[in-house]
Design a protein around this motif. Structure first.
Motif, PDB file in Angstrom:
ATOM      1  N   VAL B   8       0.836  -1.213   0.000  1.00  0.00           N
ATOM      2  CA  VAL B   8       0.000   0.000   0.000  1.00  0.00           C
ATOM      3  C   VAL B   8       0.868   1.259   0.000  1.00  0.00           C
ATOM      4  O   VAL B   8       0.609   2.193  -0.770  1.00  0.00           O
ATOM      5  N   SER B   9       1.923   1.260   0.831  1.00  0.00           N
ATOM      6  CA  SER B   9       2.772   2.463   0.862  1.00  0.00           C
ATOM      7  C   SER B   9       3.532   2.616  -0.456  1.00  0.00           C
ATOM      8  O   SER B   9       3.776   3.729  -0.916  1.00  0.00           O
ATOM      9  N   LEU B  11       2.355   1.731  -3.367  1.00  0.00           N
ATOM     10  CA  LEU B  11       1.342   2.255  -4.292  1.00  0.00           C
ATOM     11  C   LEU B  11       1.162   3.757  -4.068  1.00  0.00           C
ATOM     12  O   LEU B  11       1.073   4.531  -5.031  1.00  0.00           O
ATOM     13  N   ALA B  12       1.130   4.158  -2.801  1.00  0.00           N
ATOM     14  CA  ALA B  12       0.984   5.581  -2.463  1.00  0.00           C
ATOM     15  C   ALA B  12       2.187   6.381  -2.982  1.00  0.00           C
ATOM     16  O   ALA B  12       2.029   7.495  -3.485  1.00  0.00           O
ATOM     17  N   HIS B  15       1.856   6.698  -6.678  1.00  0.00           N
ATOM     18  CA  HIS B  15       0.802   7.701  -6.898  1.00  0.00           C
ATOM     19  C   HIS B  15       1.424   9.113  -6.843  1.00  0.00           C
ATOM     20  O   HIS B  15       1.195   9.937  -7.732  1.00  0.00           O
ATOM     21  N   THR B  61      -4.471   5.397  -9.370  1.00  0.00           N
ATOM     22  CA  THR B  61      -3.732   4.840  -8.213  1.00  0.00           C
ATOM     23  C   THR B  61      -4.216   5.511  -6.913  1.00  0.00           C
ATOM     24  O   THR B  61      -4.221   4.868  -5.869  1.00  0.00           O
ATOM     25  N   GLY B  62      -4.622   6.764  -7.024  1.00  0.00           N
ATOM     26  CA  GLY B  62      -5.178   7.477  -5.864  1.00  0.00           C
ATOM     27  C   GLY B  62      -6.465   6.808  -5.392  1.00  0.00           C
ATOM     28  O   GLY B  62      -6.665   6.638  -4.188  1.00  0.00           O
ATOM     29  N   THR B  65      -5.547   3.568  -3.640  1.00  0.00           N
ATOM     30  CA  THR B  65      -4.995   3.861  -2.304  1.00  0.00           C
ATOM     31  C   THR B  65      -6.113   4.284  -1.351  1.00  0.00           C
ATOM     32  O   THR B  65      -6.078   3.964  -0.161  1.00  0.00           O
ATOM     33  N   TYR B  66      -7.096   4.969  -1.910  1.00  0.00           N
ATOM     34  CA  TYR B  66      -8.234   5.467  -1.120  1.00  0.00           C
ATOM     35  C   TYR B  66      -9.005   4.320  -0.455  1.00  0.00           C
ATOM     36  O   TYR B  66      -9.547   4.476   0.635  1.00  0.00           O
ATOM     37  N   TYR B  69      -7.267   3.748   2.631  1.00  0.00           N
ATOM     38  CA  TYR B  69      -7.433   4.927   3.492  1.00  0.00           C
ATOM     39  C   TYR B  69      -8.758   4.858   4.259  1.00  0.00           C
ATOM     40  O   TYR B  69      -8.816   5.111   5.443  1.00  0.00           O
ATOM     41  N   THR B 154      -0.828  13.191   4.880  1.00  0.00           N
ATOM     42  CA  THR B 154       0.196  12.152   5.084  1.00  0.00           C
ATOM     43  C   THR B 154       1.110  12.503   6.249  1.00  0.00           C
ATOM     44  O   THR B 154       1.632  11.617   6.927  1.00  0.00           O
ATOM     45  N   VAL B 159      -0.625   6.416   4.891  1.00  0.00           N
ATOM     46  CA  VAL B 159      -1.328   5.179   4.496  1.00  0.00           C
ATOM     47  C   VAL B 159      -0.389   3.990   4.671  1.00  0.00           C
ATOM     48  O   VAL B 159       0.741   4.053   4.252  1.00  0.00           O
TER      49      VAL B 159
END
Lengths: 116, 159
Positions: B8-9, B11-12, B15, B61-62, B65-66, B69, B154, B159
């Motif tokens: 996940v991080s 991917l963030a 992003h 990608t946002g 990630t959401y 979140y 952040t 995330v």
């Protein structure tokens, strides 16, 4: 070559104008769906296309889809129109962007809905 | 170290990287637009296309990630923010960011349509040139705001 030059000079602005209208509609409806979701939680299940993303998924999907439909409708209406002033469609786009930005700003929607 | 690079991080980070790439493409596109000559129209087409592709990937990608979140449960970032000292970071800042972040892909799609449609005609018509410059700048400024708000959130809870 000469024909190409003439064609370039007389290029219709129908497609760019339709793109600006379609874009404005898409952006406006993302904001408008947010206002609806803030006004009533009953619409949230309808807007939840993806359970992980939540109502945002529907706002984006439906907003973009409406923009695409608006593009085709606008192009159909404008394709035979001559002397299209592209600036007017650009201003329309900017106004839609400003309104849509305000509609996703919670203090503004609270004020609009009398929640503040 | 292992915690730093969770899927996940990562991917963030990707992003954020794509958002950065969008900003870099913007500077390239503006240089081409301001010093427009016949040769640079081709480069303008590719830089605006680069902006569009990077911003669509950024938004997509946002959205992915959401999902992490806003996950249900007290351990999700949203829950932690709402339970913390700055709940307005979600209620106002993130609400604006998640929605306004969906506008630049549309602005860029429209701007790219205009650039590819008019082609060489851009340097003959100042009005078209100004409209394209304004659209690129609107997308850039909005992305910059969304980018900054993301960094703010952040800073409190990653995330």
């Amino acid at each position: 070559m000469k024909m190409k030059k003439i064609k370039e000079e007389t290029k219709s602005a129908a497609k760019p104008a339709a793109a600006l209208i379609g874009g404005a509609v898409a952006i406006f409806f993302v904001g408008f769906f947010q206002l609806l979701a803030e006004a009533s939680s009953n619409i949230k299940p309808f807007l939840t296309v993806h359970s992980g993303i939540g109502p945002l998924s529907g706002k984006v999907l439906y907003g973009y889809a409406l923009g695409l439909v608006a593009y085709f409708v606008a192009y159909h209406l404008l394709k035979n129109k001559k002397n299209i002033d592209i600036s007017r469609y650009f201003y329309f786009f900017v106004i839609a962007l400003v309104i849509a930005s305000l509609l996703v700003f919670v203090p503004f929607t609270n004020l609009l809905l009398g929640k503040a | 170290m292992a915690d730093l690079f969770t899927p996940v991080s990562s991917l963030a980070m990707f992003h954020g990287f794509m958002g950065l790439l969008f900003i870099i493409f913007y500077s390239g596109a503006m240089v081409r637009l301001l010093e427009i000559t016949k040769g640079s129209v081709k480069m303008l087409k590719y830089t605006t296309l680069g902006m569009t592709i990077s911003i669509w990937i950024t938004s997509f990608t946002g959205l992915v990630t959401y999902i992490f979140y806003r996950a249900s449960g007290p351990e999700s970032v949203r829950s932690r923010i709402l339970a913390g000292d700055f709940p307005w970071l979600h209620e106002i800042v993130f609400e604006f960011k998640e929605h306004a972040g969906m506008y630049p892909p549309i602005i860029m799609a429209v701007a790219t349509c205009l650039v590819w449609y008019y082609g060489d005609g851009i340097f003959k018509d100042k009005k078209i040139k100004k409209i394209i410059a304004a659209l690129l700048t609107l997308a850039f400024l909005l992305t910059l705001v969304v980018f900054g708000l993301g960094a703010l959130v952040t800073k409190v809870e990653a995330v």
